[in-house]
Design a protein around this motif. Sequence first.
Motif: not given
Lengths: 196, 324
Positions: A9-36
């Motif tokens: 599916x079309x990828x979601x942008x970062x920063x991306x928020x997600x919650x685990x049992x109601x607690x919110x966390x954020x996956x921040x933006x990183x460079x392409x080099x970091x992801x690779x």
Amino acid sequence: MAGLRAGAQPPAPTPLEFTVDGETFTLGSQSTRWWLRVLSYEAPGCWFSIIPLSLESASRSRLLERITDDSDRFDLDELEKVAEEVVGVVLGMEFWAGHRLLRLASSNWLMFDGWCLSKGIDVMALPPGRVASAVYGWRMASCQKESDKAKIDSEIFGPPPLRAASGRLRDQAPRGWDDRAESSAFMTAVSNLNSR
Amino acid sequence: MTTHPDDELDVDQLDVLDFTSSDFTTTAYKKVSTTVDLLGEDVDFHRPKDGVLFFVQSAVADTANDADRWMAALRFLESSLTPQSRKRFLDRACDRSDPLNASALWDTIGELLRRWDPKTKIPASQKIVIEHRPDAAEGYNPVRIVDEALRLDFIAYPPKDIVLGFTGSAIAASASPAQQAWCVNLFLDGSLDGDVALELSYRLQSPAYGDDKLDLPHLLGIVRSLIERWYSGTNPNRAARRAQASQSRKSAPKVSRAVDRAPEAEEREEETTPPRRRAPAKKTAEGKPAPRTTKATVKPASRKTSGTARSSRKRTISGEFEEE
């Protein structure tokens, strides 16, 4: 074999928020080099480096505390599921498919980057999901026969590693991996054997 | 140049993914425990969470540093033993006459990690037997600690390598004051005679004990000095230093004068004439072997202050003691 790609599916942008049992966390933006780089690691480093290690300090500590707290049911395999889902959304496909594609790019960087440049694509300016798509396009472009495409599809979109991070066997097939897909993958494997 | 698609999005457009633990499909696994015959004493270890095992597995790998390994071992003991059995384990670790040492600890952790690995087919309930292997810290000599201002005069015996490992790593890892206090107490229990350790522990916990000035930093300094002396894990060059000291021992005087020094110089102390080997036993006029006396000298690294105290309070750490 389209069933294998059903999760794409079309990828979601970062920063991306997600919650685990109601607690919110954020996956921040990183460079392409970091992801690779992080997605070229073997499991469990490939997801553990992203979630929880790349989260901000308090979030990282909180998740690490939960997986070591005896009174909390949230454990290593649950954390792996969260990481797979969240990173999968950022990659726009099953986490393990994206992991295989980005590993493919890292290990064949010269060929892949050269192919992208010849098409006018600057890979390092793309988010990780788009890089994965580019790798998929590059691999498909090199296939002459349908059977080759089917083989690559089954390699990339096949089941995740047999065992989870805890060492336990995974009990669920990946999204899109149904009886039809399994039958198709089996027939592809048989045809590959016969063609040798 | 391609535009980064993420740059075109507003924060309001961010998706939020929700996860709830109860929705996860991981089947709840039953608690398993394994009995370990730990050098003649049965101990029940309970399998901790996968998260704990994950960290312990990473920490016991060869690539991990010493402090991480010992901290992981502590975490493992904390998670897999009941409070009572954990106390018994640490009591045995401190007891210098008990064979429980670091080798036994690492063997136990290694065997349990293998036994609890989901790939292992041996039932977790099957007993594990740990055999004794020699202590890596054996062969060091006791040290006499003297500090008149703090009313300290006792002999510290080299604790077992397991106590040195736990305390050395925790102190090196910039632990919190509470953890440091725990480490100091563990070290004193493992290094001193029972009544001396008890008295020091009491003095440490009782600030209103007369005009007693003894506090955690004082004992921490002493413990650090002793760990530096006995624990090779905190000093990778120790083997080289010992070899050098061994070479120079022949030319060095048998007995050196103890050097008064300021407390702040304690961490930089060096062992100059470590007593390693026994000299031939002297005999008394009656022909019986005389008590052997060995002296070790500790002096500050800085030569500028040698022989003079930089503070009104003097502390002497001399290595005088008697061997049977």
